[in-house]
Design a protein around this motif. Structure first.
Motif, PDB file in Angstrom:
ATOM      1  N   SER A  57      39.458  -4.221  -3.752  1.00  0.00           N
ATOM      2  CA  SER A  57      39.066  -4.536  -2.384  1.00  0.00           C
ATOM      3  C   SER A  57      38.530  -5.964  -2.291  1.00  0.00           C
ATOM      4  O   SER A  57      38.322  -6.637  -3.298  1.00  0.00           O
ATOM      5  N   ALA A  58      38.298  -6.398  -1.037  1.00  0.00           N
ATOM      6  CA  ALA A  58      37.966  -7.811  -0.812  1.00  0.00           C
ATOM      7  C   ALA A  58      36.521  -8.152  -1.149  1.00  0.00           C
ATOM      8  O   ALA A  58      36.216  -9.321  -1.381  1.00  0.00           O
ATOM      9  N   SER A  59      35.618  -7.177  -1.177  1.00  0.00           N
ATOM     10  CA  SER A  59      34.207  -7.560  -1.344  1.00  0.00           C
ATOM     11  C   SER A  59      33.398  -6.491  -2.072  1.00  0.00           C
ATOM     12  O   SER A  59      33.765  -5.312  -2.105  1.00  0.00           O
ATOM     13  N   MET A  60      32.256  -6.910  -2.603  1.00  0.00           N
ATOM     14  CA  MET A  60      31.339  -5.972  -3.246  1.00  0.00           C
ATOM     15  C   MET A  60      30.804  -4.966  -2.231  1.00  0.00           C
ATOM     16  O   MET A  60      30.600  -3.798  -2.555  1.00  0.00           O
ATOM     17  N   ASP A  61      30.572  -5.424  -1.008  1.00  0.00           N
ATOM     18  CA  ASP A  61      30.089  -4.486   0.016  1.00  0.00           C
ATOM     19  C   ASP A  61      31.104  -3.377   0.262  1.00  0.00           C
ATOM     20  O   ASP A  61      30.731  -2.202   0.428  1.00  0.00           O
ATOM     21  N   ASN A  62      32.373  -3.740   0.303  1.00  0.00           N
ATOM     22  CA  ASN A  62      33.398  -2.701   0.491  1.00  0.00           C
ATOM     23  C   ASN A  62      33.358  -1.682  -0.647  1.00  0.00           C
ATOM     24  O   ASN A  62      33.495  -0.472  -0.434  1.00  0.00           O
ATOM     25  N   VAL A  63      33.192  -2.185  -1.879  1.00  0.00           N
ATOM     26  CA  VAL A  63      33.145  -1.298  -3.049  1.00  0.00           C
ATOM     27  C   VAL A  63      31.889  -0.426  -2.973  1.00  0.00           C
ATOM     28  O   VAL A  63      31.940   0.789  -3.205  1.00  0.00           O
ATOM     29  N   GLY A  64      30.771  -1.040  -2.627  1.00  0.00           N
ATOM     30  CA  GLY A  64      29.514  -0.286  -2.525  1.00  0.00           C
ATOM     31  C   GLY A  64      29.582   0.809  -1.473  1.00  0.00           C
ATOM     32  O   GLY A  64      29.116   1.936  -1.698  1.00  0.00           O
ATOM     33  N   ARG A  65      30.189   0.487  -0.353  1.00  0.00           N
ATOM     34  CA  ARG A  65      30.315   1.513   0.699  1.00  0.00           C
ATOM     35  C   ARG A  65      31.267   2.630   0.267  1.00  0.00           C
ATOM     36  O   ARG A  65      31.040   3.804   0.565  1.00  0.00           O
ATOM     37  N   ALA A  66      32.319   2.276  -0.444  1.00  0.00           N
ATOM     38  CA  ALA A  66      33.238   3.303  -0.959  1.00  0.00           C
ATOM     39  C   ALA A  66      32.509   4.195  -1.970  1.00  0.00           C
ATOM     40  O   ALA A  66      32.730   5.408  -2.021  1.00  0.00           O
ATOM     41  N   LEU A  92      41.209  10.025 -11.987  1.00  0.00           N
ATOM     42  CA  LEU A  92      40.186   9.198 -11.346  1.00  0.00           C
ATOM     43  C   LEU A  92      40.811   8.118 -10.476  1.00  0.00           C
ATOM     44  O   LEU A  92      41.995   7.799 -10.630  1.00  0.00           O
ATOM     45  N   ILE A  93      39.995   7.576  -9.586  1.00  0.00           N
ATOM     46  CA  ILE A  93      40.365   6.329  -8.911  1.00  0.00           C
ATOM     47  C   ILE A  93      39.262   5.327  -9.205  1.00  0.00           C
ATOM     48  O   ILE A  93      38.080   5.687  -9.257  1.00  0.00           O
ATOM     49  N   GLU A  94      39.663   4.097  -9.465  1.00  0.00           N
ATOM     50  CA  GLU A  94      38.707   2.995  -9.626  1.00  0.00           C
ATOM     51  C   GLU A  94      38.817   2.133  -8.377  1.00  0.00           C
ATOM     52  O   GLU A  94      39.910   1.717  -8.001  1.00  0.00           O
ATOM     53  N   VAL A  95      37.694   1.898  -7.739  1.00  0.00           N
ATOM     54  CA  VAL A  95      37.654   0.973  -6.611  1.00  0.00           C
ATOM     55  C   VAL A  95      36.852  -0.224  -7.078  1.00  0.00           C
ATOM     56  O   VAL A  95      35.705  -0.068  -7.530  1.00  0.00           O
ATOM     57  N   GLY A  96      37.456  -1.405  -7.031  1.00  0.00           N
ATOM     58  CA  GLY A  96      36.794  -2.574  -7.595  1.00  0.00           C
ATOM     59  C   GLY A  96      36.981  -3.807  -6.743  1.00  0.00           C
ATOM     60  O   GLY A  96      37.634  -3.787  -5.705  1.00  0.00           O
ATOM     61  N   THR A  97      36.385  -4.899  -7.249  1.00  0.00           N
ATOM     62  CA  THR A  97      36.580  -6.209  -6.616  1.00  0.00           C
ATOM     63  C   THR A  97      36.309  -7.285  -7.651  1.00  0.00           C
ATOM     64  O   THR A  97      35.567  -7.059  -8.625  1.00  0.00           O
TER      65      THR A  97
END
Ligand SMILES: [Fe+2]
Length: 300
Positions: free
Chosen positions: A217-226, A261-266
């Motif tokens: 994803s584009a940002s740490m905030d997006n990852v944190g919210r996910a 699993l899914i990994e959501v990162g940035t």
């Protein structure tokens, strides 16, 4: 790395399709799109028509994975390499290519049993894309959809690496092996992304082939919210927020309703031609610890 190419799409078969679908849309935040084929669900998160495809079935695993070559010539070079290694590569007919919405489609079975599709021309969508949970969208483009990580028996790791490097045309980025451990993880790049595919060699028979797939994803905030949404969903989170040592990815890993699993990162690093493969000994600079909620997880 002989030709630049990309991880284009992932096809999964999932027992609880409705729950998995809800998870991808509402928790991860990918955009569901109408599949032209009955029984198939699709998601997109960039300009391509789809990136993840799901059908209902008992496997709870990857069924196929698609790699997109930049042109027919590079696709044909990969086919020649695979055949010279003894792999059977078959050309799919026009209907099959149309089904995947690609121009060219060839198939080969990877040593770990997943169907690998070599394609050109994955279609671009004409529809607008709405990703309200991921402002700024996802990093894809020349780096492809993200990465996939498969588990293989340790003894078959080198066969898998040969397929990816000498066959498909990837290059080893680095590998994780702790001193004396009977396990190793090899990471391979096909473009600037640190790894498009990795193989984890295990001393025991893997529970399924797909360990995880990653979206960036584009940002740490997006990852944190996910991450918050994944916690709220209530399935285990084997690795909470952390940053990987090798690709520098800030991410978490959550169990999906399919078990893998899914990994959501940035913020993953970009490799170039000067990159030198190395061995490293720790998966993460910090974090990626199992996440233990203060309250017991709801029974699902
Ligand atoms: Fe990963």
């Amino acid at each position: 790395m002989s030709d630049t190419f990309q991880l284009a799409y992932l096809g999964v078969e999932v027992a609880d399709a409705a729950e998995f679908g809800r998870y991808l849309t509402e928790t991860v935040g990918l955009a569901p799109v109408r599949s032209p084929h009955s029984g198939e669900s699709r998601w997109r998160y960039d300009d391509k028509v789809y990136r993840v495809s799901m059908v209902e079935g008992p496997a709870n695993d990857a069924s196929y994975v698609g790699y997109e070559y930049q042109d027919l010539a590079s696709l044909e070079r990969a086919i020649t390499r695979l055949r010279s290694l003894g792999f059977e590569v078959s050309a799919a007919d026009e209907a099959a290519a149309e089904r995947r919405q690609v121009t060219q489609l060839h198939r080969v079975t990877a040593p770990w049993g997943v169907s690998v599709e070599l394609v050109t021309g994955l279609a671009t969508s004409q529809d607008s894309l709405d990703l309200p949970l991921h402002p700024g969208g996802f990093r894809t483009g020349d780096h492809g959809m993200g990465h996939v990580v498969f588990m293989v028996p340790f003894a078959e790791l080198d066969d898998g690496a040969k397929f990816l490097v000498d066959g498909l045309g990837m290059a080893l980025t680095d590998y994780l092996q702790r001193e004396g451990a009977p396990a190793r993880a090899d990471f391979f790049h096909a473009n600037g992304r640190h790894h498009s595919t990795a193989l984890i060699g295990l001393p025991v028979a893997p529970p399924q082939r797909l360990n995880h797939f990653m979206v960036e994803s584009a940002s740490m905030d997006n990852v944190g919210r996910a991450f918050d949404r994944a916690v709220a969903f209530g399935l285990p989170i084997p690795r909470g927020l952390g940053r990987h040592d090798n690709d520098g990815m800030f991410s978490f890993y959550a169990e999906t309703p399919a078990g893998f699993l899914i990994e959501v990162g940035t913020g993953g690093v970009v490799v170039d031609d000067q990159w030198e493969a190395r061995r490293y000994e720790r998966a993460s600079m910090w974090g990626h610890q199992p996440f233990m909620p203060a309250e017991p997880l709801p029974t699902r």
